[in-house]
Enzyme design. Structure first.
Site, PDB file in Angstrom:
ATOM      1  N   TYR A  65      63.095  55.377 127.528  1.00 25.37           N
ATOM      2  CA  TYR A  65      62.929  54.427 126.429  1.00 25.37           C
ATOM      3  C   TYR A  65      63.428  53.051 126.834  1.00 25.37           C
ATOM      4  CZ  TYR A  65      67.943  54.517 125.274  1.00 25.37           C
ATOM      5  OH  TYR A  65      69.308  54.383 125.321  1.00 25.37           O
TER       6      TYR A  65
ATOM      7  N   ARG B 288      62.130  47.767 134.157  1.00 23.58           N
ATOM      8  CA  ARG B 288      63.028  48.931 134.124  1.00 23.58           C
ATOM      9  C   ARG B 288      62.297  50.159 133.612  1.00 23.58           C
ATOM     10  NH1 ARG B 288      68.533  48.311 130.921  1.00 23.58           N
ATOM     11  NH2 ARG B 288      67.101  48.413 129.156  1.00 23.58           N
TER      12      ARG B 288
ATOM     13  N   ARG C 250      56.169  75.078 125.514  1.00 25.92           N
ATOM     14  CA  ARG C 250      57.503  74.918 126.098  1.00 25.92           C
ATOM     15  C   ARG C 250      57.655  75.698 127.397  1.00 25.92           C
ATOM     16  NH1 ARG C 250      62.596  77.076 126.223  1.00 25.92           N
ATOM     17  NH2 ARG C 250      64.261  75.523 126.280  1.00 25.92           N
TER      18      ARG C 250
ATOM     19  N   LYS D  75      66.849  55.275 132.202  1.00 21.91           N
ATOM     20  CA  LYS D  75      67.091  55.139 130.760  1.00 21.91           C
ATOM     21  C   LYS D  75      66.375  56.273 130.028  1.00 21.91           C
ATOM     22  CE  LYS D  75      67.514  51.457 127.315  1.00 21.91           C
ATOM     23  NZ  LYS D  75      68.904  51.702 126.976  1.00 21.91           N
TER      24      LYS D  75
ATOM     25  N   GLU E  78      80.670  52.373 132.199  1.00 23.46           N
ATOM     26  CA  GLU E  78      80.003  51.446 131.274  1.00 23.46           C
ATOM     27  C   GLU E  78      80.357  51.894 129.867  1.00 23.46           C
ATOM     28  OE1 GLU E  78      75.701  51.782 131.376  1.00 23.46           O
ATOM     29  OE2 GLU E  78      75.819  53.889 131.922  1.00 23.46           O
TER      30      GLU E  78
ATOM     31  N   LEU F  11      73.662  52.345 133.821  1.00 24.63           N
ATOM     32  CA  LEU F  11      72.363  51.734 133.548  1.00 24.63           C
ATOM     33  C   LEU F  11      72.357  50.290 134.059  1.00 24.63           C
ATOM     34  CD1 LEU F  11      69.718  52.520 131.958  1.00 24.63           C
ATOM     35  CD2 LEU F  11      70.555  50.923 130.239  1.00 24.63           C
TER      36      LEU F  11
HETATM   37  N1  PDD Z   1      71.428  50.668 125.194  1.00 27.73           N
HETATM   38  N2  PDD Z   1      74.377  51.093 129.284  1.00 27.73           N
HETATM   39  C1  PDD Z   1      73.889  52.015 128.464  1.00 27.73           C
HETATM   40  C2  PDD Z   1      74.312  53.428 128.633  1.00 27.73           C
HETATM   41  C3  PDD Z   1      72.982  51.655 127.444  1.00 27.73           C
HETATM   42  O1  PDD Z   1      72.483  52.601 126.618  1.00 27.73           O
HETATM   43  C4  PDD Z   1      72.627  50.289 127.303  1.00 27.73           C
HETATM   44  C5  PDD Z   1      71.660  49.825 126.246  1.00 27.73           C
HETATM   45  C6  PDD Z   1      73.162  49.353 128.198  1.00 27.73           C
HETATM   46  C7  PDD Z   1      72.793  47.884 128.138  1.00 27.73           C
HETATM   47  O2  PDD Z   1      71.486  47.698 128.602  1.00 27.73           O
HETATM   48  P1  PDD Z   1      70.595  46.481 128.076  1.00 27.73           P
HETATM   49  O3  PDD Z   1      71.376  45.250 128.334  1.00 27.73           O
HETATM   50  O4  PDD Z   1      69.366  46.561 128.889  1.00 27.73           O
HETATM   51  O5  PDD Z   1      70.353  46.709 126.601  1.00 27.73           O
HETATM   52  C8  PDD Z   1      74.031  49.788 129.173  1.00 27.73           C
HETATM   53  C9  PDD Z   1      70.436  50.349 124.202  1.00 27.73           C
HETATM   54  C10 PDD Z   1      70.671  49.046 123.534  1.00 27.73           C
HETATM   55  C11 PDD Z   1      70.294  51.507 123.236  1.00 27.73           C
HETATM   56  O6  PDD Z   1      70.307  52.616 123.734  1.00 27.73           O
HETATM   57  O7  PDD Z   1      70.138  51.311 122.037  1.00 27.73           O
END
Ligand code: PDD
Length: 286
Positions: free
Chosen positions: A33, A52, A100, A149, A182, A207
């Site tokens: 996503y 990405r 499945r 992601k 993170e 990420l």
């Molecule tokens: N999440 N690290 C993780 C684990 C994340 O889920 C996210 C973003 C980030 C920051 O990435 P970016 O700057 O590209 O948004 C870092 C999104 C916002 C979410 O899952 O809603």
């Protein structure tokens, strides 16, 4: 409120926006996503989000649902139909629908694509930034490819819940060696006593945040020094400033970690400055 959701070629009313019960995203978290900020009616750093997404799909061997130009059109149209000026766009691609089975579905199984847009509340975020947020640390119990992601977000959901129950807004995940990887849904940053900005270097553990990347561009612009390296919660608690970056928060100051005040316990000036200039540096595509 989301009014219209794109699902596999159709723009549906929110209440009718369904995917199949045997969708692999639903059954296995076999999906990737993106979340993009919508700012003044445009998508922030859309090209980087799409890059990405392409990488995530490639790493997992999920078929891109359509070409980049068509996908950009779906994103634009989803924003338009929901009449969002400031908010978020969410896009998910799954490996599609199949009975499945842990084994991969037959080659050529169409992937599922959904896209929705939702209004945000910029005033609420601005207010939060003026006060800063509290963060707690929790063990990082995720898998070995956090650079992709995927929608397998249960560890992040649990970490966020632990944070909320502790009165904090975000959880910073700590690896087995005692270093912060993170946040549960953001990248983690600190500012050292001599003003260097530290965030963990990229790898399979975290990420590659789009906002992180754009903030790195801003640092060069502002003559600020970047240090890409791991740091411990102990170092963070003694830092001059701390903050998080994500599409949902842009730059959000952190004022305490595990109850320890950061700096003087107020949002740091560097974090607030980066937040102020963020949208003048990030690309916004209408
Ligand atoms: N999440 N690290 C993780 C684990 C994340 O889920 C996210 C973003 C980030 C920051 O990435 P970016 O700057 O590209 O948004 C870092 C999104 C916002 C979410 O899952 O809603």
């Amino acid at each position: 409120m989301t009014r219209i959701v794109y699902v596999n070629g159709r723009y549906r009313q929110y209440r009718d926006a369904f995917v199949h019960a045997e969708d692999r995203g639903f059954q296995f978290g076999d999906a990737v996503y993106e979340v993009c900020e919508i700012y003044n009616g445009g998508l922030v750093d859309q090209a980087r989000h799409m890059e990405r997404l392409t990488r995530s799909l490639g790493e997992l061997g999920i078929r891109p649902p359509m070409g980049p130009a068509a996908l950009r059109q779906v994103m634009r149209e989803t924003v338009r139909r929901n009449r969002v000026v400031n908010g978020l766009l969410y896009l998910q691609v799954t490996r599609g629908v199949a009975p499945r089975d842990f084994a991969m579905p037959p080659h050529g199984t169409p992937s599922t694509l959904i896209c929705l847009a939702r209004r945000g509340d910029p005033a609420r975020f601005a207010d939060q930034a003026q006060h800063g947020i509290a963060v707690i640390t929790v063990p990082d119990i995720r898998w070995g490819r956090c650079d992709i992601k995927t929608t397998m977000l249960l560890p992040a959901v649990l970490a966020k819940d632990t944070a909320r129950k502790a009165g904090a807004k975000e959880a910073w995940l700590v690896d087995r060696d005692g270093f912060v990887t993170e946040g549960s849904a953001s990248n983690a940053w600190i500012v050292t006593a001599d003003g260097r900005l530290v965030t963990r270097g990229l790898g399979h553990q975290l990420l590659p945040g789009v906002t992180r990347r754009t903030v790195i561009d801003i640092l060069a612009h502002e003559g600020l020094v970047l240090e890409e390296r791991a740091f411990t919660p102990e170092e963070a608690k003694c830092a001059r400033e701390a903050f998080i970056t994500s599409a949902t928060n842009t730059v959000m100051p952190v004022i305490s970690i595990d109850g320890t005040a950061i700096g003087n316990g107020a949002p740091g000036s560097i974090a607030l400055h980066l937040r102020t200039i963020f949208h003048s540096i990030a690309s916004v595509t209408k």
